[in-house]
Design a protein around this motif. Structure first.
Motif, PDB file in Angstrom:
ATOM      1  N   TYR A 177      14.426 -18.388 -18.177  1.00 58.11           N
ATOM      2  CA  TYR A 177      12.958 -18.396 -18.111  1.00 58.11           C
ATOM      3  C   TYR A 177      12.439 -18.206 -16.685  1.00 58.11           C
ATOM      4  O   TYR A 177      11.370 -18.695 -16.336  1.00 58.11           O
ATOM      5  CB  TYR A 177      12.408 -19.693 -18.718  1.00 58.11           C
ATOM      6  CG  TYR A 177      12.615 -19.765 -20.213  1.00 58.11           C
ATOM      7  CD1 TYR A 177      11.629 -19.340 -21.086  1.00 58.11           C
ATOM      8  CD2 TYR A 177      13.817 -20.224 -20.748  1.00 58.11           C
ATOM      9  CE1 TYR A 177      11.818 -19.390 -22.463  1.00 58.11           C
ATOM     10  CE2 TYR A 177      14.019 -20.268 -22.124  1.00 58.11           C
ATOM     11  CZ  TYR A 177      13.011 -19.846 -22.975  1.00 58.11           C
ATOM     12  OH  TYR A 177      13.215 -19.878 -24.338  1.00 58.11           O
ATOM     13  N   GLU A 178      13.213 -17.468 -15.880  1.00 63.19           N
ATOM     14  CA  GLU A 178      12.835 -17.241 -14.484  1.00 63.19           C
ATOM     15  C   GLU A 178      12.293 -15.835 -14.235  1.00 63.19           C
ATOM     16  O   GLU A 178      11.852 -15.531 -13.126  1.00 63.19           O
ATOM     17  CB  GLU A 178      14.045 -17.482 -13.573  1.00 63.19           C
ATOM     18  CG  GLU A 178      14.514 -18.936 -13.571  1.00 63.19           C
ATOM     19  CD  GLU A 178      15.788 -19.130 -12.776  1.00 63.19           C
ATOM     20  OE1 GLU A 178      16.403 -18.104 -12.395  1.00 63.19           O
ATOM     21  OE2 GLU A 178      16.176 -20.296 -12.538  1.00 63.19           O
ATOM     22  N   GLU A 190      -4.365 -26.877 -13.252  1.00 66.07           N
ATOM     23  CA  GLU A 190      -4.541 -28.279 -12.900  1.00 66.07           C
ATOM     24  C   GLU A 190      -3.922 -28.532 -11.524  1.00 66.07           C
ATOM     25  O   GLU A 190      -2.800 -28.101 -11.247  1.00 66.07           O
ATOM     26  CB  GLU A 190      -3.889 -29.177 -13.939  1.00 66.07           C
ATOM     27  CG  GLU A 190      -4.509 -29.029 -15.335  1.00 66.07           C
ATOM     28  CD  GLU A 190      -3.784 -29.863 -16.378  1.00 66.07           C
ATOM     29  OE1 GLU A 190      -2.813 -30.574 -15.992  1.00 66.07           O
ATOM     30  OE2 GLU A 190      -4.177 -29.804 -17.547  1.00 66.07           O
ATOM     31  N   PRO A 225      -1.812 -18.976 -16.404  1.00 62.20           N
ATOM     32  CA  PRO A 225      -2.094 -20.144 -17.262  1.00 62.20           C
ATOM     33  C   PRO A 225      -3.528 -20.128 -17.789  1.00 62.20           C
ATOM     34  O   PRO A 225      -4.419 -19.488 -17.223  1.00 62.20           O
ATOM     35  CB  PRO A 225      -1.869 -21.327 -16.316  1.00 62.20           C
ATOM     36  CG  PRO A 225      -2.160 -20.776 -14.950  1.00 62.20           C
ATOM     37  CD  PRO A 225      -1.689 -19.342 -14.984  1.00 62.20           C
ATOM     38  N   SER A 248      -1.434 -29.835  -4.617  1.00 65.19           N
ATOM     39  CA  SER A 248      -0.300 -29.269  -5.355  1.00 65.19           C
ATOM     40  C   SER A 248      -0.738 -28.898  -6.762  1.00 65.19           C
ATOM     41  O   SER A 248      -1.606 -29.547  -7.358  1.00 65.19           O
ATOM     42  CB  SER A 248       0.866 -30.257  -5.391  1.00 65.19           C
ATOM     43  OG  SER A 248       0.461 -31.465  -5.998  1.00 65.19           O
ATOM     44  N   THR A 302      -0.129 -28.782 -10.602  1.00 68.24           N
ATOM     45  CA  THR A 302       0.656 -29.542 -11.586  1.00 68.24           C
ATOM     46  C   THR A 302       0.834 -28.775 -12.900  1.00 68.24           C
ATOM     47  O   THR A 302       1.653 -29.146 -13.720  1.00 68.24           O
ATOM     48  CB  THR A 302      -0.023 -30.888 -11.883  1.00 68.24           C
ATOM     49  OG1 THR A 302      -1.361 -30.652 -12.364  1.00 68.24           O
ATOM     50  CG2 THR A 302      -0.084 -31.740 -10.630  1.00 68.24           C
ATOM     51  N   SER A 303       0.057 -27.690 -13.086  1.00 66.16           N
ATOM     52  CA  SER A 303       0.218 -26.870 -14.297  1.00 66.16           C
ATOM     53  C   SER A 303       1.578 -26.194 -14.286  1.00 66.16           C
ATOM     54  O   SER A 303       2.095 -25.809 -13.218  1.00 66.16           O
ATOM     55  CB  SER A 303      -0.866 -25.806 -14.379  1.00 66.16           C
ATOM     56  OG  SER A 303      -2.145 -26.366 -14.403  1.00 66.16           O
ATOM     57  N   ARG A 304       2.143 -26.020 -15.469  1.00 59.22           N
ATOM     58  CA  ARG A 304       3.402 -25.291 -15.576  1.00 59.22           C
ATOM     59  C   ARG A 304       3.096 -23.796 -15.509  1.00 59.22           C
ATOM     60  O   ARG A 304       2.354 -23.268 -16.338  1.00 59.22           O
ATOM     61  CB  ARG A 304       4.120 -25.619 -16.884  1.00 59.22           C
ATOM     62  CG  ARG A 304       5.460 -24.913 -17.017  1.00 59.22           C
ATOM     63  CD  ARG A 304       6.187 -25.298 -18.280  1.00 59.22           C
ATOM     64  NE  ARG A 304       7.450 -24.588 -18.399  1.00 59.22           N
ATOM     65  CZ  ARG A 304       8.294 -24.703 -19.420  1.00 59.22           C
ATOM     66  NH1 ARG A 304       7.991 -25.543 -20.413  1.00 59.22           N
ATOM     67  NH2 ARG A 304       9.398 -24.014 -19.463  1.00 59.22           N
ATOM     68  N   LEU A 305       3.651 -23.110 -14.544  1.00 61.16           N
ATOM     69  CA  LEU A 305       3.355 -21.702 -14.332  1.00 61.16           C
ATOM     70  C   LEU A 305       4.475 -20.827 -14.867  1.00 61.16           C
ATOM     71  O   LEU A 305       5.661 -21.138 -14.693  1.00 61.16           O
ATOM     72  CB  LEU A 305       3.148 -21.416 -12.843  1.00 61.16           C
ATOM     73  CG  LEU A 305       2.026 -22.196 -12.146  1.00 61.16           C
ATOM     74  CD1 LEU A 305       1.972 -21.817 -10.668  1.00 61.16           C
ATOM     75  CD2 LEU A 305       0.689 -21.951 -12.818  1.00 61.16           C
ATOM     76  N   SER A 306       4.092 -19.736 -15.482  1.00 61.79           N
ATOM     77  CA  SER A 306       5.075 -18.739 -15.908  1.00 61.79           C
ATOM     78  C   SER A 306       5.530 -17.943 -14.693  1.00 61.79           C
ATOM     79  O   SER A 306       4.804 -17.851 -13.696  1.00 61.79           O
ATOM     80  CB  SER A 306       4.454 -17.800 -16.943  1.00 61.79           C
ATOM     81  OG  SER A 306       4.047 -18.504 -18.099  1.00 61.79           O
TER      82      SER A 306
END
Length: 504
Positions: A306-307, A147, A143, A156, A158-162
């Motif tokens: 998207y996994e 965050e 990312p 924890s 909170t950012s959306r991770l690839s």
């Protein structure tokens, strides 16, 4: 037509040691050795010998020696023996000269002109036997920012991770397809990857269904121009999906598995009729621009929910840095770059020896370009081609790679002697063949253990080198060219590599 070709190898047999056990006759798939019962003698016809050394290794009395044939033509710097032999061969056959393995020409091997740094007084070294040393590598897009949310003692993200795939060592097994190599060799790579916690690449030949559940989590599955073996289950069983655009041994051209190698199991895996040629066209006919590539990348991400990280494999060519930049912007999570010395099962010799650029220069150029554009964190880089030892791995990572692919080194660990005749299907070591008599010579249990031993040995050496540099995590070395110095290189080469000369 009478052949004008000189034999490549000389076969010598010591009659005082030969016990006429006929082991050499049984071990040679090229018909070099034969027994004459009337004379009760063993004879050798050296003309078909490919120098695989199988007979030498298995001779119980060490009666055999095989080495390059001393007979040669009049010395001529322009018309070398190799050039004359190739020309004569084409005059006799009218065909394209094929070869296997990687480029064997004396291009500069930059790994051998780079030396590593070591800690001395002000920056103490680290003992990897007594202190933690991290080789685990995460492959995938990172990312822009991270965050976190703190709630009491809990933290924890909170950012959306690839999606990222962890490997326990930055060494992966390169693309070698079932069909190009035997089932036994293919399974050996999968078993070793699973045991050591790394990845193997299926190549463009698919993944047999019986292997998907057990070995899929350690597989990089390819989606190449022929789309052989590609189905939703294949894609979703894997750890990484890789779009193959090109490979270092034959940039810009397609692949061809002859019909005689397409046995029933291979046909089932590749989803083609048995006995038919498996032709992979040079271009992928749905990719004619970066926008087209982006559509395929996101189609594969959609197919895998998207996994899975999506990788794009390219050959190291001119303007490779700009190409890699476009690939990252198209949405790829990993860029795999295969250089001039990349191996192959079969390629036109003219292509293998003359097309592409060395991986060291390509890798450095790509890493620098992505950093300058501020997008280096948006992908992982895997370097392939001519990785021969643990020091090559460390230098590749210092030049900017996240991990490396090894192909020829893995085959050598299993028994390969680089005789460069993979395309004949007569591999005496049971690796690059579909002949049941030959392929059963390779025991997957033993071969996979040899591969695990190789990975373990290299990983120990990498830790020792990191410790000597005062680094306790492979991540801290990535792209850190201050740990490299060049020896015996021209100024332009140092500029491309982004490395100072020794003593600076």
């Amino acid at each position: 037509m009478f052949s004008h070709l000189l034999p490549e190898f000389l076969v010598e047999r010591r009659s005082d040691r030969c016990i006429k056990c006929r082991v050499c006759e049984r071990q040679c798939p090229n018909g070099v050795h034969h027994y004459d019962p009337e004379l009760d003698l063993m004879f050798s016809d050296e003309s078909p010998c490919v120098g695989c050394q199988r007979c030498v290794v298995f001779c119980p009395t060490n009666a055999l020696s095989v080495y390059p044939h001393p007979t040669t033509y009049r010395p001529n710097a322009s018309w070398t023996r190799e050039k004359l032999q190739d020309l004569k061969k084409q005059a006799e056959t009218g065909g394209v000269i094929l070869t296997g393995s990687g480029n064997d020409k004396p291009y500069r091997i930059y790994w051998d002109h780079l030396v590593l740094n070591a800690s001395q007084v002000t920056n103490p070294s680290i003992d990897p036997l007594r202190e933690p040393m991290e080789l685990r590598t995460y492959l995938g897009r990172k990312p822009d920012t991270l965050e976190v949310e703190v709630c009491g003692d809990r933290v924890s993200i909170t950012s959306r991770l690839s999606p990222n795939v962890p490997v326990e060592t930055p060494i992966l097994f390169s693309a070698m397809s079932y069909g190009a190599i035997s089932y036994q060799a293919f399974v050996s790579l999968a078993m070793a990857a699973k045991e050591f916690g790394t990845l193997f690449n299926t190549g463009e030949g698919g993944l047999p269904r019986e292997m998907r559940e057990k070995f899929g989590p350690n597989a990089v599955v390819q989606c190449a121009s022929g789309r052989f073996g590609v189905d939703p289950e294949y894609l979703n069983s894997a750890a990484v999906v890789e779009i193959k655009i090109g490979q270092g041994a034959k940039p810009g051209i397609g692949g061809h598995l002859p019909g005689e190698k397409v046995a029933a199991n291979i046909a089932l895996t590749r989803m083609i009729p048995e006995g038919t040629d498996a032709l992979s066209p040079a271009p992928q006919h749905d990719i004619y621009s970066i926008e087209d590539l982006s559509m395929l990348i996101y189609a594969l991400k959609e197919a895998t929910n998207y996994e899975k990280p999506v990788s794009v494999k390219i050959a190291a060519v001119h303007n490779v840095a700009a190409i890699a930049s476009g690939i990252v912007r198209a949405g790829a999570d990993i860029v795999a770059i295969d250089g001039l010395r990349g191996g192959t099962g079969a390629a036109p010799k003219a292509i293998r020896d003359n097309v592409g650029i060395p991986i060291e220069l390509a890798l450095a150029a790509v890493d620098r370009r992505l950093r300058e554009e501020g997008i280096r964190h948006k992908c992982s880089i895997i370097a392939a081609s001519g990785i021969r030892c643990s020091a090559d791995v460390v230098k590749a990572i210092a030049l900017g790679a996240d991990a490396v692919y090894i192909g020829s080194a893995a085959l050598v660990a299993m028994g390969c002697t680089l005789c460069q005749k993979c395309y004949t299907g007569k591999c005496a070591w049971g690796i690059c063949t579909q002949d049941p008599y030959l392929s059963r010579r390779l025991n997957p249990e033993i071969a996979s253990q040899r591969l695990v031993n190789l990975l373990r040995g290299w990983s120990h050496e990498i830790k020792e080198m990191l410790g000597g540099m005062g680094i306790n995590a492979i991540e801290s070395l990535r792209g850190n060219r201050e740990h490299l110095r060049g020896v015996g290189l021209e100024g332009w080469e140092l500029d491309v590599l982004g490395v100072k000369g020794a003593g600076e």
